[in-house]
Design a protein around this motif. Sequence first.
Motif, PDB file in Angstrom:
ATOM      1  N   ALA A  30       0.834  -1.206   0.000  1.00 27.65           N
ATOM      2  CA  ALA A  30       0.000   0.000   0.000  1.00 27.65           C
ATOM      3  C   ALA A  30       0.869   1.256   0.000  1.00 27.65           C
ATOM      4  O   ALA A  30       0.547   2.236  -0.677  1.00 27.65           O
ATOM      5  N   ASN A  34       0.894   3.939  -3.367  1.00 27.63           N
ATOM      6  CA  ASN A  34       0.376   5.281  -3.095  1.00 27.63           C
ATOM      7  C   ASN A  34       1.487   6.324  -2.983  1.00 27.63           C
ATOM      8  O   ASN A  34       1.235   7.459  -2.586  1.00 27.63           O
ATOM      9  N   ALA A  45      -1.381   5.244   4.149  1.00 27.55           N
ATOM     10  CA  ALA A  45      -2.038   4.130   3.449  1.00 27.55           C
ATOM     11  C   ALA A  45      -1.407   2.797   3.852  1.00 27.55           C
ATOM     12  O   ALA A  45      -2.108   1.801   4.026  1.00 27.55           O
ATOM     13  N   VAL A  48      -2.624   1.946   7.345  1.00 27.97           N
ATOM     14  CA  VAL A  48      -4.048   1.590   7.301  1.00 27.97           C
ATOM     15  C   VAL A  48      -4.210   0.177   6.745  1.00 27.97           C
ATOM     16  O   VAL A  48      -4.841  -0.689   7.358  1.00 27.97           O
ATOM     17  N   GLN A  49      -3.626  -0.074   5.563  1.00 25.63           N
ATOM     18  CA  GLN A  49      -3.778  -1.389   4.946  1.00 25.63           C
ATOM     19  C   GLN A  49      -3.065  -2.458   5.768  1.00 25.63           C
ATOM     20  O   GLN A  49      -3.561  -3.574   5.895  1.00 25.63           O
ATOM     21  N   SER A  93     -11.987  -4.124   3.851  1.00 27.68           N
ATOM     22  CA  SER A  93     -10.762  -3.433   3.450  1.00 27.68           C
ATOM     23  C   SER A  93     -11.072  -2.199   2.614  1.00 27.68           C
ATOM     24  O   SER A  93     -10.501  -1.120   2.832  1.00 27.68           O
ATOM     25  N   ASN A  97     -10.312   1.701   3.900  1.00 27.71           N
ATOM     26  CA  ASN A  97      -9.436   2.522   3.061  1.00 27.71           C
ATOM     27  C   ASN A  97     -10.181   3.737   2.527  1.00 27.71           C
ATOM     28  O   ASN A  97      -9.609   4.821   2.397  1.00 27.71           O
ATOM     29  N   TYR A  98     -11.452   3.586   2.214  1.00 27.07           N
ATOM     30  CA  TYR A  98     -12.266   4.712   1.753  1.00 27.07           C
ATOM     31  C   TYR A  98     -12.391   5.772   2.853  1.00 27.07           C
ATOM     32  O   TYR A  98     -12.203   6.962   2.613  1.00 27.07           O
ATOM     33  N   THR A 102      -7.626   6.721   1.310  1.00 23.15           N
ATOM     34  CA  THR A 102      -6.529   6.146   0.543  1.00 23.15           C
ATOM     35  C   THR A 102      -6.764   6.449  -0.930  1.00 23.15           C
ATOM     36  O   THR A 102      -7.838   6.139  -1.451  1.00 23.15           O
ATOM     37  N   ILE A 105      -7.338   3.036  -3.902  1.00 24.57           N
ATOM     38  CA  ILE A 105      -7.943   1.969  -3.097  1.00 24.57           C
ATOM     39  C   ILE A 105      -7.932   0.627  -3.819  1.00 24.57           C
ATOM     40  O   ILE A 105      -7.509  -0.382  -3.259  1.00 24.57           O
ATOM     41  N   THR A 108      -4.580  -0.772  -4.049  1.00 25.26           N
ATOM     42  CA  THR A 108      -4.113  -1.053  -2.694  1.00 25.26           C
ATOM     43  C   THR A 108      -4.653  -2.384  -2.188  1.00 25.26           C
ATOM     44  O   THR A 108      -3.920  -3.176  -1.588  1.00 25.26           O
ATOM     45  N   ILE A 109      -5.930  -2.659  -2.422  1.00 24.60           N
ATOM     46  CA  ILE A 109      -6.543  -3.870  -1.858  1.00 24.60           C
ATOM     47  C   ILE A 109      -6.493  -5.074  -2.793  1.00 24.60           C
ATOM     48  O   ILE A 109      -6.820  -6.188  -2.379  1.00 24.60           O
TER      49      ILE A 109
END
Length: 135
Positions: A30, A34, A45, A48-49, A93, A97-98, A102, A105, A108-109
């Motif tokens: 992530a 980003n 990010a 978070v992830q 997830s 992230n929303y 992020t 997204i 990332t996921i």
Amino acid sequence: MKKRSFRSNSLVKIRLLTAFAGFLGYGAWATLVNMEHGAAVSIKAGFVQGGISFILTFAVNFMIEWLYRIFANFRYRGILSVLFASLSLIAISFTINYIATTPNILLTILPGGILGSFYVYSYLHYNVKKNLVTN
């Protein structure tokens, strides 16, 4: 042959190590995807992830076991368990992230969604079905 408890200390340790690996791997991914948005955003990010991955990796085993029991009377209980667990992982997830704003997204996921779905299937196939089958 005695069946292992899914709550044994050794399995909890394995789950924690796997969750920590998820934190590092998905957090690093992530951060990387980003990076174009600046260091602060990409590091946020990543944390978070990484945090999501840690918690979900640790908790998903219990979710799979629970879903498999819930769908005991359904013909395709394995498929339903995999679908519900995988979609739950992706939805959670995405939502977190929303909320954390992020930027990328989906990118990332994506690895977590794909690898998480394979993990859910593998865990169900190799652990739950062999140890928790309740008819």
